[in-house]
Design a protein around this motif. Sequence first.
Motif: not given
Length: 259
Positions: A65-77, A127-140
């Motif tokens: 099952k999905m965990t909190q840590n995996l959901s953040v990692l998945t979102g960042c990816s 590069k900046s777009t990469f980090w923008r989307h990594v952090w938004w999706n991880g948080g989301y």
Amino acid sequence: MQLETGKTSHGLVGSFRTIIREEGVGRLYRGLVPPFLLEAPKRAVKFATNDFWGQTYLNLTGETKMTQNLSVLTGCSAGATESFVVVPFELVKIKLQDKTSTFKGPMDVVKQAIKKDGLLGLYVGMKSTFWRHVWWNGGYFGCIFQVRTLLPKAETQQAQLMNNFISGAIGGFAGTLLNTPFDVVKSRIQGTTRVPGVVPKYNWTYPALVTIFREEGPAALYKGFVPKVLRLAPGGGVLLLVVEFTLGVFRKALGPPYI
């Protein structure tokens, strides 16, 4: 607001007034075409890659099952993957929305970028777009997982839709809180006119964060936060609601093995 340098800012209402007074109401829709064309494929990539990376990490870790840590990692990816689709559209949008812009339209930006730097010219700010989307999706996606565990179990379809909206809206707020500094940097990098032989002031993501912080103060890293969060918090709720509702329709039509 994000392209303004210095410690002073017009604010949300002031920016509206200034744009309308100096450039007319039509200017508020400058740069509409790129996000309009991007929205559907971007959201499709976001959720498709989120599912892909989620299943991949479950297989790699042996979790069932999905965990909190995996959901953040998945979102960042998923955000990292999504960023490659987004960059050219964002570049065109920023170039058109810049107050000093002289471009005739989206295709003029594309033509001039390619003429000057080749196809890679469309990926300025990658590069900046990469980090923008990594952090938004991880948080989301990380917040969606956590909030869903805290909300009362939905007994009806209406309650389920409300839970999706609430968790998505909170996720949108969290993602915006995390990624706004990177969005400011992205806007500065993409809004800069590059001169051959001259290193741009805003060139690399994290050094640019430090430069803005040092010269304009910490508040400058959150320029444009209010309009962003007013768009992305409820937007994140609507997005999750629509996706889950649509998947539910397809599950009924095609059966569980297909969705």
